[in-house]
Design an enzyme around this catalytic site. Structure first.
Site, short mmCIF file in Angstrom:
data_model
loop_
_atom_site.label_atom_id
_atom_site.label_comp_id
_atom_site.label_asym_id
_atom_site.label_seq_id
_atom_site.Cartn_x
_atom_site.Cartn_y
_atom_site.Cartn_z
N LYS A 268 -13.31 2.44 3.45
CA LYS A 268 -11.95 2.12 3.92
C LYS A 268 -11.43 3.21 4.85
CE LYS A 268 -7.16 1.62 2.22
NZ LYS A 268 -6.26 1.46 1.05
N ASP A 273 -1.36 4.91 5.99
CA ASP A 273 -0.89 3.72 5.28
C ASP A 273 0.60 3.85 4.97
OD1 ASP A 273 -0.57 1.43 3.83
OD2 ASP A 273 -1.74 2.10 2.08
N LYS A 280 6.20 1.56 1.96
CA LYS A 280 6.12 2.45 0.80
C LYS A 280 7.39 3.29 0.69
CE LYS A 280 1.10 3.24 0.69
NZ LYS A 280 0.89 2.67 -0.65
N ASP A 291 -5.82 7.99 3.46
CA ASP A 291 -6.28 6.63 3.16
C ASP A 291 -7.55 6.25 3.93
OD1 ASP A 291 -5.80 4.55 1.43
OD2 ASP A 291 -4.48 3.44 2.79
N ASP A 350 1.07 -3.95 1.96
CA ASP A 350 0.58 -2.67 1.46
C ASP A 350 -0.77 -2.80 0.74
OD1 ASP A 350 0.60 0.05 1.07
OD2 ASP A 350 2.03 0.01 -0.60
N GLU A 352 -3.54 -3.50 2.08
CA GLU A 352 -4.25 -3.68 3.35
C GLU A 352 -5.73 -3.33 3.28
OE1 GLU A 352 -2.66 -1.01 2.51
OE2 GLU A 352 -4.18 0.49 2.99
N ARG A 354 -8.17 -4.01 1.21
CA ARG A 354 -9.09 -5.13 0.94
C ARG A 354 -9.27 -6.01 2.16
NH1 ARG A 354 -5.17 -6.99 -3.83
NH2 ARG A 354 -5.05 -4.72 -3.88
#
Ligand code: BES
Ligand code: ZN
Ligand code: MN
Length: 505
Positions: A268, A273, A280, A291, A350, A352, A354
């Site tokens: 990933k 993020d 967030k 991230d 959020d 994201e 996956r």
């Protein structure tokens, strides 16, 4: 640059600024550890009362500095606690703590327990990683204040002339360098490591490892937003839609001549993020520069595997996007079409990770590898479940087991988590698309994410490592793990590739 040498010599007679030895807790009290016999002999009967008056307890990471006054050749003796039962895990951590305890030494000899190849590796990796610093953004004067690295480090081992020990020593430096570069990438501010910049950095790192005489066979390609649109990578494009910096997919392949197995790695790479429209909270949002820790880890693991020349073919897929908000951002309620055609209803922008992983996993499965392993800072749920030092691993039972043993030998903490049957129903609960990216049931969110990823693995043997906790240290350093990016999973992946090479070979 520091020079490292492996030598069989007495730490009492080695010429250097400081000698590092271990202290163990035994039923009879504290004692110097294996490797320090000559040092203990030099003090003789005076050692015990000295340790006692200094209050040396031998607990993990405890540091004591003793001016030697000529008792041994080196002027300074540094003691580091190893606890009760020092194995490679404890020695790696102690070597890491010791690396931060010799700020003004130009040359250091390490006389820690190093009588096996595992211990030689642990001392070397621990020392290099514990002394890691990230000073790119410090002004020159601040840099001068921070610890200087010794120019010369000698690892003392009774096995120094053994070829397996020499190999372990060389390999440990390769792995530690990969972990350090992974940390550098994670620590870099997100505005300076957008997807295009990160992709360029990965391309440069792979090209460097793959060039020159006798270099491993490595190749890398960067797919830009136009190419991603042609391919229909709706996950990567959808997550990247809100950012001024366009997304990327980087694909690396390492193709050694006599490969015994084919491993696909997916990481990933969210360079920042913010959560997107499902934004967030402000507190600690800056930590979401980490991230892309999974991406950095799989890239550096690939580079290390190639540098070590392991006979395993590796195909690595790194989706990179910045999850931001803007008039162009993906909305909750939007439906994305993933590479390969599966449609996904976005319900929380959020979640994201996956989405970008789905495209990359499908790309990976097209090559029909023997195994797929993905690494991602995927869910806060995993941090709640396992804390911030332990990664969760889910997927095919045999791969989960193999990854767990690899992690144990690499000195990283990984624990298995289930993918309960009920998640199957939950991920299929969208009324308008094939899959629901998210539902608002909080419980088991990390397992839901794993079930979602599994949909894109084509039934291949697969493991998913959720490293949301251990990828980044918010607090201070501990052992060989420094603060900020940790490089978690690099060492585990390299050891996993080693076991693939051994079992299939
Ligand atoms: N990048 C985060 C996960 C994360 C959390 C990493 C804490 C490191 C530390 C991820 O994209 C995320 O936001 N996950 C959500 C998922 C939820 C919306 C299903 C989370 O964990 O809350
Ligand atoms: Zn994320
Ligand atoms: Mn997120």
């Amino acid at each position: 640059m520091t020079s490292y040498t492996l030598r069989k010599a007495s730490p009492a007679k080695t010429r250097c600024d400081a000698v590092v030895v271990g202290v163990v807790q035994t039923p009879k009290g504290v004692e110097l550890a294996a490797g320090a016999e000559d040092v203990a002999a030099a003090w003789g009967r005076k050692l015990r009362p000295l340790l006692s008056s200094l209050g040396v307890k031998g607990g993990a990471g405890e540091i004591t500095r003793i001016p030697t006054g000529g008792t041994i050749t080196a002027p300074l003796l540094v003691l580091v606690g190893l606890g009760k039962d020092p194995g490679p895990v404890q020695v790696r951590r102690a070597a890491g703590a010791a690396a931060r305890a010799v700020p003004n030494s130009a040359s250091v000899a390490l006389a820690l327990p190093a009588e096996s190849v595992e211990l030689v590796r642990a001392v070397t990796e621990g020392w290099i990683l514990g002394g890691y610093t990230f000073t790119t953004y410090k002004s020159a004067s601040a840099k001068e204040d921070s610890a200087e690295h010794p120019g010369e480090v000698v690892v003392l081992s009774p096995e120094a002339r053994d070829s397996a020990a020499k190999t372990a020593f060389e390999d440990a430096q390769v792995v530690a360098e990969a972990v350090a570069t992974c940390r550098d990438w994670v620590n870099t501010p997100p505005g300076d490591l957008t997807p295009p910049v990160f992709a360029d950095a990965v391309e440069a790192a792979v090209n460097e490892a793959g060039s020159g005489r006798g270099a491993p066979k490595l190749s890398v390609s960067v797919l830009d937003e136009e190419r991603l649109a042609e391919l229909g990578c709706g996950g990567i494009l959808g997550v990247g839609a809100g950012s001024a910096a366009p997304p990327r997919l980087v694909e690396i392949s390492y193709t050694p001549k006599h490969a015994t197995a084919h491993l696909a790695l997916v990481g990933k790479g969210i360079t920042f993020d913010s959560g997107g429209l499902s934004i967030k909270p402000a507190a600690n949002m800056h930590e979401m520069k980490s991230d892309m820790g999974g991406a950095a880890a799989v890239v550096q693991a690939t580079v290390a595997i190639a540098r070590l020349g392991l006979p395993v073919r590796v195909s690595t897929f790194v989706p990179m996007a910045e999850n931001m908000l803007s008039g162009a951002a993906t909305r909750p309620g939007d439906v994305l079409r993933m590479y390969g055609g599966t449609t996904v209803e976005v319900l929380n922008t959020d979640a994201e990770g996956r989405l970008v992983l789905a495209d990359a996993l499908v790309r990976a499965t097209e090559l029909k590898p023997d195994v797929v392993v993905d690494v991602a800072t995927l869910t806060g749920h995993m941090v709640v479940a396992l804390g911030d030092k332990v990664a969760g691993v889910m997927g095919s039972p045999e791969i989960v087991d193999a990854v767990r043993s690899a992690a144990a030998s690499a000195g990283e903490d990984v624990w298995p988590m289930p993918i309960p049957e009920v998640m199957e129903e939950r991920i299929h609960s969208s009324k308008i698309a094939d899959l629901a990216q998210h539902d608002w049931i909080r419980w088991g969110g990390g397992l839901y994410a794993a079930a979602f990823l599994r949909e894109f693995t084509a039934g291949l043997p697969w493991a998913h490592l959720d490293i949301a906790g251990p990828a980044y240290t918010s607090g201070g350093p501990s052992g060989h793990v420094t603060s900020g990016g940790t490089g978690f999973a690099v060492a585990t992946l390299v050891d996993y590739a080693r076991t693939l090479a051994d079992t299939k070979g």
